[in-house]
Structure formats: C-alpha cells, structure tokens
Design a protein around this motif. Structure first.
Motif, short mmCIF file in Angstrom:
data_model
loop_
_atom_site.label_atom_id
_atom_site.label_comp_id
_atom_site.label_asym_id
_atom_site.label_seq_id
_atom_site.Cartn_x
_atom_site.Cartn_y
_atom_site.Cartn_z
N GLU A 6 10.16 -7.73 -12.03
CA GLU A 6 8.92 -7.99 -12.74
C GLU A 6 7.67 -7.76 -11.89
O GLU A 6 6.55 -7.90 -12.36
CB GLU A 6 8.88 -9.44 -13.24
N MET A 7 7.85 -7.38 -10.64
CA MET A 7 6.73 -7.30 -9.71
C MET A 7 5.93 -6.02 -9.91
O MET A 7 6.49 -4.94 -10.07
CB MET A 7 7.25 -7.37 -8.27
N THR A 8 4.61 -6.16 -9.87
CA THR A 8 3.76 -4.97 -9.95
C THR A 8 3.77 -4.23 -8.62
O THR A 8 4.07 -4.80 -7.57
CB THR A 8 2.31 -5.37 -10.28
N GLU A 9 3.42 -2.95 -8.68
CA GLU A 9 3.38 -2.15 -7.46
C GLU A 9 2.32 -2.69 -6.49
O GLU A 9 2.51 -2.68 -5.27
CB GLU A 9 3.08 -0.70 -7.81
N GLU A 10 1.22 -3.18 -7.03
CA GLU A 10 0.17 -3.74 -6.19
C GLU A 10 0.67 -4.96 -5.43
O GLU A 10 0.43 -5.11 -4.22
CB GLU A 10 -1.03 -4.12 -7.06
N LYS A 11 1.38 -5.85 -6.13
CA LYS A 11 1.91 -7.05 -5.48
C LYS A 11 2.98 -6.68 -4.46
O LYS A 11 3.03 -7.27 -3.38
CB LYS A 11 2.50 -7.99 -6.55
N ARG A 12 3.81 -5.70 -4.80
CA ARG A 12 4.85 -5.27 -3.86
C ARG A 12 4.22 -4.75 -2.56
O ARG A 12 4.67 -5.07 -1.47
CB ARG A 12 5.70 -4.18 -4.52
N ARG A 13 3.16 -3.95 -2.72
CA ARG A 13 2.50 -3.40 -1.54
C ARG A 13 1.85 -4.51 -0.70
O ARG A 13 1.91 -4.49 0.52
CB ARG A 13 1.45 -2.38 -1.95
N GLU A 14 1.25 -5.48 -1.39
CA GLU A 14 0.64 -6.61 -0.68
C GLU A 14 1.67 -7.36 0.16
O GLU A 14 1.42 -7.71 1.32
CB GLU A 14 -0.01 -7.54 -1.69
N LEU A 15 2.83 -7.60 -0.42
CA LEU A 15 3.88 -8.31 0.31
C LEU A 15 4.41 -7.47 1.48
O LEU A 15 4.68 -8.00 2.56
CB LEU A 15 5.02 -8.68 -0.64
N LEU A 16 4.58 -6.18 1.26
CA LEU A 16 5.07 -5.31 2.33
C LEU A 16 4.07 -5.24 3.49
O LEU A 16 4.47 -5.22 4.66
CB LEU A 16 5.35 -3.90 1.79
N GLU A 17 2.78 -5.22 3.17
CA GLU A 17 1.76 -5.23 4.22
C GLU A 17 1.86 -6.51 5.03
O GLU A 17 1.72 -6.52 6.26
CB GLU A 17 0.36 -5.09 3.61
N GLY A 18 2.09 -7.64 4.34
CA GLY A 18 2.24 -8.91 5.03
C GLY A 18 3.46 -8.93 5.94
O GLY A 18 3.41 -9.44 7.06
N ILE A 19 4.56 -8.35 5.45
CA ILE A 19 5.78 -8.27 6.27
C ILE A 19 5.53 -7.44 7.52
O ILE A 19 5.92 -7.81 8.63
CB ILE A 19 6.94 -7.68 5.43
N ARG A 20 4.87 -6.29 7.33
CA ARG A 20 4.60 -5.41 8.49
C ARG A 20 3.70 -6.10 9.49
O ARG A 20 3.94 -6.04 10.71
CB ARG A 20 3.95 -4.11 8.01
N GLU A 21 2.66 -6.77 9.00
CA GLU A 21 1.73 -7.45 9.89
C GLU A 21 2.43 -8.54 10.69
O GLU A 21 2.26 -8.65 11.91
CB GLU A 21 0.59 -8.03 9.08
N ASP A 22 3.24 -9.35 10.03
CA ASP A 22 3.94 -10.43 10.73
C ASP A 22 4.99 -9.89 11.69
O ASP A 22 5.20 -10.45 12.78
CB ASP A 22 4.60 -11.37 9.72
N ALA A 23 5.66 -8.80 11.31
CA ALA A 23 6.65 -8.20 12.20
C ALA A 23 5.99 -7.67 13.47
O ALA A 23 6.50 -7.86 14.58
CB ALA A 23 7.40 -7.07 11.49
N ASN A 24 4.83 -7.02 13.32
CA ASN A 24 4.10 -6.53 14.48
C ASN A 24 3.62 -7.67 15.36
O ASN A 24 3.65 -7.58 16.59
CB ASN A 24 2.91 -5.67 14.03
N TRP A 25 3.18 -8.76 14.73
CA TRP A 25 2.73 -9.91 15.50
C TRP A 25 3.89 -10.50 16.30
O TRP A 25 3.75 -10.83 17.47
CB TRP A 25 2.13 -10.96 14.56
N LEU A 26 5.05 -10.62 15.67
CA LEU A 26 6.23 -11.14 16.37
C LEU A 26 6.64 -10.23 17.52
O LEU A 26 7.01 -10.70 18.61
CB LEU A 26 7.39 -11.32 15.39
N LEU A 27 6.59 -8.91 17.29
CA LEU A 27 6.93 -7.97 18.34
C LEU A 27 5.98 -8.14 19.52
O LEU A 27 6.41 -8.18 20.69
CB LEU A 27 6.84 -6.54 17.80
N ASN A 28 4.69 -8.27 19.24
CA ASN A 28 3.71 -8.45 20.29
C ASN A 28 3.95 -9.75 21.06
O ASN A 28 3.84 -9.80 22.28
CB ASN A 28 2.31 -8.44 19.69
N MET A 29 4.30 -10.81 20.34
CA MET A 29 4.56 -12.09 20.98
C MET A 29 5.78 -12.02 21.90
O MET A 29 5.76 -12.53 23.03
CB MET A 29 4.77 -13.18 19.91
N VAL A 30 6.83 -11.36 21.44
CA VAL A 30 8.03 -11.21 22.27
C VAL A 30 7.70 -10.40 23.53
O VAL A 30 8.12 -10.75 24.65
CB VAL A 30 9.16 -10.53 21.47
N GLU A 31 6.92 -9.33 23.37
CA GLU A 31 6.55 -8.53 24.54
C GLU A 31 5.71 -9.35 25.52
O GLU A 31 5.86 -9.23 26.74
CB GLU A 31 5.77 -7.29 24.09
#
Length: 199
Positions: A6-31
């Motif tokens: 039921e998810m709109t493409e806009e909402k899907r993209r918003e969630l994916l952007e959030g996942i990418r941002e948090d993943a990059n933040w975690l990567l930076n923290m581990v480094e």
C-alpha cells in the motif's frame, strides 16, 4: 516491509533515504571507534609516512560529498606539491568529522570552507562554516565527547560528541593541536600537524 503493497513511491523513497542516512552514520561511527582503538593499541602514537596533502584532502572531501551531496565545500590548498607526514586514513577521518560537524550544526546553506596552509613549519587546516556558531558555554568541554548537543535540524543522534573527541585524539597522536572558535558569521575548527619540513 509490512506496508509495502500500500506504500506510495514517495513514502518508499523517504524511508530508503532514512535507511541510507542511518547506515552511513553507523559506518562513520564504527570507523571513528576503530580509529581510536588503533591509536590506543599503538600507545597514543601513530605511524606516519609522507603523504600528498592535496590527495588526502580530496579523498576526505569526496567521502563527505558521497554522504551529503547537497552540501557545498570550497577547498583551498597550497599550489606547491606538499608531502606531509601523517597517517592518511586518520587525517581523512578528522577532516570528514569536521566537515560533517559543520554541515549538521552550522544550519546554513552557505558553502563550508576548507583551507590548508603552511606557517613556520606547521601545517594548519581550517574548516569554517557560516551558520549558528558555537555556544560559548560549550567551549570548555567541546572535545570531551560528553554526549549529545542540540542540533537545529532535529537529528539528535547526530549530535553525539564522540566525533570531536576522536578528532582531538587523532591530532594529539600526531603531535598536533586542534581548537574551535567562532568567527563573525559562524564557527571554525583548526587543526595543525607540526614540523612537516623536517621529514
């Protein structure tokens, strides 16, 4: 995943952007944590070798731009080809941390300025933003890694103080110094690497 049909493409993209941002933040923290571990295992000293300053700066800025492509960075380095003794990966980490700090806490659309210069055998790198500046009350503990600080964008998880603490650990291990200040239109951080001409 549960709401995918039921998810709109806009909402899907918003969630994916959030996942990418948090993943990059975690990567930076581990480094960051791995960088500190390397230094502590090495008894607070790092193994340095002559590295091309322009390439180290370019690599750090490129990494920053991958994470925050909308943030502009103006880079100024000396025209002469300089080989500076450092642990390149650790210094890239410092530059990246300071650029991210400027982006997240400056809260400005103006470009961040990165300037490298040589004065009396000392390499200095300054990262300047044109944003909110630093609360004067925070200066005494700014590099202590003592927890979160307010973030105008509301990204509280990015306000953890560990990044600046790690910058200080890395620069001190190189025998340099790092300091923060406010200028007339924002904040600036400067770190130094000493006696590069002796190598």
């Amino acid at each position: 995943l549960n709401d995918s049909p039921e998810m709109t493409e806009e909402k899907r993209r918003e969630l994916l952007e959030g996942i990418r941002e948090d993943a990059n933040w975690l990567l930076n923290m581990v480094e960051n944590l791995l960088s500190v571990t390397r230094i502590r295992v090495g008894d607070t000293h790092v193994n340095t070798s002559p590295e091309p300053l322009e390439e180290v700066v370019a690599e750090a800025v490129q990494r920053f731009r991958k994470r925050l492509p909308q943030t502009k960075v103006d880079v100024k380095v000396p025209d002469e080809f300089l080989m500076v003794p450092m642990d390149a990966k650790l210094i890239e980490q410092v530059i990246n941390n300071l650029l991210e700090n400027a982006a997240f806490h400056g809260n400005s659309q103006e470009p961040i300025e990165l300037t490298a210069a040589i004065h009396d055998k000392i390499l200095s790198v300054t990262i300047k933003d044109y944003g909110n500046g630093i609360d004067p009350d925070r200066f005494p503990t700014l590099f202590d890694g003592g927890g979160a600080c307010s973030n105008p964008k509301g990204d509280g998880h990015k306000g953890m103080g560990i990044g600046l603490s790690i910058c200080k650990t890395i620069i001190n291990a190189h025998g340099g110094s790092i300091e923060a200040a406010n200028h007339s239109k924002g904040a600036m951080f400067t770190f130094t690497l000493p006696d590069w001409r002796e190598y």
